[in-house]
Motif scaffolding. Structure first.
Motif, PDB file in Angstrom:
ATOM      1  N   ALA A   1       7.779  -1.574  -0.627  1.00 60.79           N
ATOM      2  CA  ALA A   1       6.409  -1.444  -0.614  1.00 60.79           C
ATOM      3  C   ALA A   1       5.839  -2.408   0.493  1.00 60.79           C
ATOM      4  CB  ALA A   1       5.906  -1.924  -1.984  1.00 60.79           C
TER       5      ALA A   1
ATOM      6  N   GLU B   1       3.641  -4.609   2.880  1.00 61.37           N
ATOM      7  CA  GLU B   1       2.428  -5.503   2.765  1.00 61.37           C
ATOM      8  C   GLU B   1       2.048  -5.873   3.875  1.00 61.37           C
ATOM      9  OE1 GLU B   1       2.404  -8.987  -0.250  1.00 61.37           O
ATOM     10  OE2 GLU B   1       3.401  -9.709   1.382  1.00 61.37           O
TER      11      GLU B   1
ATOM     12  N   GLN C   1      -0.372  -8.741   5.962  1.00 61.61           N
ATOM     13  CA  GLN C   1      -0.799  -9.923   5.854  1.00 61.61           C
ATOM     14  C   GLN C   1      -2.142 -10.357   6.979  1.00 61.61           C
ATOM     15  OE1 GLN C   1       1.926 -13.217   5.585  1.00 61.61           O
ATOM     16  NE2 GLN C   1       3.497 -11.929   4.611  1.00 61.61           N
TER      17      GLN C   1
ATOM     18  N   GLN D   1      -0.730  -2.286  11.283  1.00 64.23           N
ATOM     19  CA  GLN D   1      -1.069  -2.884   9.812  1.00 64.23           C
ATOM     20  C   GLN D   1      -1.669  -1.643   9.124  1.00 64.23           C
ATOM     21  OE1 GLN D   1      -3.238  -6.444  10.862  1.00 64.23           O
ATOM     22  NE2 GLN D   1      -1.641  -7.669  10.017  1.00 64.23           N
TER      23      GLN D   1
ATOM     24  N   ASP E   1      -4.831  -2.938  -3.839  1.00 62.11           N
ATOM     25  CA  ASP E   1      -4.929  -4.275  -4.346  1.00 62.11           C
ATOM     26  C   ASP E   1      -4.591  -5.260  -3.286  1.00 62.11           C
ATOM     27  OD1 ASP E   1      -4.843  -3.454  -6.891  1.00 62.11           O
ATOM     28  OD2 ASP E   1      -2.746  -3.355  -7.160  1.00 62.11           O
ATOM     29  N   VAL E   2      -5.614  -6.147  -3.289  1.00 64.41           N
ATOM     30  CA  VAL E   2      -5.554  -7.398  -2.229  1.00 64.41           C
ATOM     31  C   VAL E   2      -5.363  -8.731  -3.067  1.00 64.41           C
ATOM     32  CG1 VAL E   2      -6.512  -8.357  -0.251  1.00 64.41           C
ATOM     33  CG2 VAL E   2      -6.946  -5.882  -0.738  1.00 64.41           C
TER      34      VAL E   2
ATOM     35  N   ARG F   1      -3.072 -10.503   1.361  1.00 66.01           N
ATOM     36  CA  ARG F   1      -1.972  -9.632   1.218  1.00 66.01           C
ATOM     37  C   ARG F   1      -2.542  -8.470   0.802  1.00 66.01           C
ATOM     38  NH1 ARG F   1       3.136 -12.381   1.575  1.00 66.01           N
ATOM     39  NH2 ARG F   1       2.892 -14.456   2.308  1.00 66.01           N
ATOM     40  N   ILE F   2      -2.415  -7.462   1.529  1.00 65.83           N
ATOM     41  CA  ILE F   2      -2.820  -6.047   0.998  1.00 65.83           C
ATOM     42  C   ILE F   2      -1.438  -5.268   0.745  1.00 65.83           C
ATOM     43  CG2 ILE F   2      -4.169  -4.077   1.372  1.00 65.83           C
ATOM     44  CD1 ILE F   2      -5.433  -5.724   3.672  1.00 65.83           C
ATOM     45  N   HIS F   3      -1.377  -4.549  -0.474  1.00 64.25           N
ATOM     46  CA  HIS F   3      -0.374  -3.734  -0.961  1.00 64.25           C
ATOM     47  C   HIS F   3      -0.650  -2.306  -0.310  1.00 64.25           C
ATOM     48  CE1 HIS F   3       2.743  -2.343  -3.446  1.00 64.25           C
ATOM     49  NE2 HIS F   3       2.105  -1.041  -3.715  1.00 64.25           N
TER      50      HIS F   3
ATOM     51  N   ASP G   1       4.597   2.998   0.168  1.00 66.47           N
ATOM     52  CA  ASP G   1       5.842   2.805  -0.140  1.00 66.47           C
ATOM     53  C   ASP G   1       6.684   3.538   0.613  1.00 66.47           C
ATOM     54  OD1 ASP G   1       5.191   1.189  -2.198  1.00 66.47           O
ATOM     55  OD2 ASP G   1       4.906   2.682  -3.773  1.00 66.47           O
TER      56      ASP G   1
ATOM     57  N   SER H   1       6.468  -8.215   8.886  1.00 64.88           N
ATOM     58  CA  SER H   1       5.768  -9.284   8.600  1.00 64.88           C
ATOM     59  C   SER H   1       6.469 -10.399   8.571  1.00 64.88           C
ATOM     60  CB  SER H   1       5.234  -9.216   7.118  1.00 64.88           C
ATOM     61  OG  SER H   1       6.672  -9.264   6.062  1.00 64.88           O
TER      62      SER H   1
END
Length: 387
Positions: free
Chosen positions: A55, A57, A59, A225, A244-245, A306-308, A311, A349
């Motif tokens: 997944a 991520e 930042q 990003q 989600d963040v 942090r942003i999900h 995948d 990251s």
């Protein structure tokens, strides 16, 4: 003559004797011992390449700001006669609760006068209708009476005057309501500009306020990003959706965390920074969305985010410390020798790098610094848990 020859030959004989002694010493000196020991391997820390789904991520960082931040302005003039205890910097705003009250005597009189004008206009309408009825009866035998003779314009004028009187009454009542200053949302007072006893006119700034129902964080994103998020420029999340963040910040000596959602992306790239900005939202930041320690996500706070993202399947993961110069990895091969290898980086990251090509599962990558790395140099490995 003999002595002269002797003088010439004596130095030559001494020189030749010296050469002979040197040659004899060189021939009889012992052979130096040969050092057969190989170069000592350089000790490095390594980590194993892991294959699996990953997944991504992203930042980034941003500043918390209220979605509603306004200057509260007076809509009518008058002298301020009362102020709420919350009309101070940091005061709490409740929807509909009065923050300021102005002297309203003149406005109450204006309402009474407007009601009288409405009553007068209603009477005028009734009179016009009665006159019209009388005219209609008087002209019942006239085959083509005019509108003026039938009092139609007079009735229309009376009704128009009644509507104007009613509008004046509504305006007077509205002005009276505006002598009590309130807001339709939950919020806080950032700064006040007036005080009790001060006379103000319509348009006078009263205070700077911001809403606490919802806060936003504007997050800058690079092109890489944006690719990790897998979202198009101009994206808008569906109602209740979004990525989600996780937000975090150091406040009052502790690290606090909050949860939010990425709800939209700007429709254009900033021409100065070449960055795209995303907007994340947090509802009720001073209430239910506060951190586990009760710390609100306060307006003006600078936070890490942090942003999900999307995948990836069948990707290779290595620690962030293993990546060098953007796309170079040091690999320790089966013989314990260094391989300096370029890789295809799908996402990077500070903590984790996802590689789509150039590495195989189970290979060991160097995570510590190497002074003067050379292809094929011998290495001694020490494993350690990253993070």
């Amino acid at each position: 003559m003999a002595s002269r020859i002797l003088k010439i030959l004596a130095p030559i004989a001494v020189l030749m004797g010296s050469v002979g002694v040197y040659a004899l010493l060189q021939a009889s000196r012992p052979e130096p011992e040969k050092n057969e020991e190989s170069a000592r391997p350089t000790t490095v820390y390594v980590a194993e390449v892991v294959e699996g789904s990953s997944a991504l991520e992203v930042q980034t960082q941003g500043e918390v700001r209220s979605r509603n931040q306004i200057d509260l302005v007076a809509e009518v003039g008058g002298r301020i006669v009362a102020a709420s205890p919350e009309f101070v910097q940091g005061g709490t705003i409740v929807p509909g609760a009065a923050l300021l009250r102005m002297e309203d005597t003149d406005y109450r009189l204006a309402v009474r006068e407007a009601r009288a004008r409405v009553a007068e206009a209603e009477l005028a309408v009734q009179q016009a209708l009665a006159d019209q009825d009388v005219a209609r009866k008087q002209l019942r035998n006239d085959p083509n009476p005019s509108d003026l003779a039938l009092k139609k314009p007079q009735v229309a004028q009376a009704r128009a005057m009644l509507e104007a009187a009613k509008a004046g009454l509504e305006q007077a009542e509205l002005d009276l309501d505006r002598t009590s200053v309130s807001l339709p949302f939950h919020g806080r007072v950032a700064e006040t500009y007036v005080q009790v006893g001060q006379y103000i006119v319509a348009g006078t700034p009263l205070a700077e306020v911001f809403g606490t129902d919802l806060v936003e964080v504007r997050l800058p994103l690079t092109d890489a990003q944006l690719a990790a998020l897998g979202l198009p420029i101009g994206y808008t999340a569906p109602e209740g959706g979004g990525l989600d963040v996780a937000f975090s910040a150091q406040v009052a000596g502790q690290r606090h965390q909050w949860q939010g959602r990425l709800v939209r992306l700007d429709a254009s790239v900033d021409p100065d920074t070449r960055l795209l900005y995303a907007i994340a939202e947090v509802a009720d930041p001073y209430g239910s969305a506060a951190s586990s320690n009760g710390m609100p996500l306060a307006v003006g706070l600078f936070v890490d985010a942090r942003i999900h993202g999307r995948d990836l399947q069948n990707a290779m993961k290595i620690p962030g410390s293993a990546l060098r110069a953007g796309n170079i990895v040091y690999v320790v091969n089966a013989e314990g020798l260094l391989e300096i290898r370029p890789v295809d980086v799908a996402h990077a990251s500070p903590d984790t790098v996802v590689v789509s090509g150039g590495l195989k599962p189970g290979e060991q990558v160097v995570t510590s610094a190497i002074r003067n790395p050379i292809q094929g140099m011998a290495l001694a490995t020490v494993s350690r848990k990253e993070g």
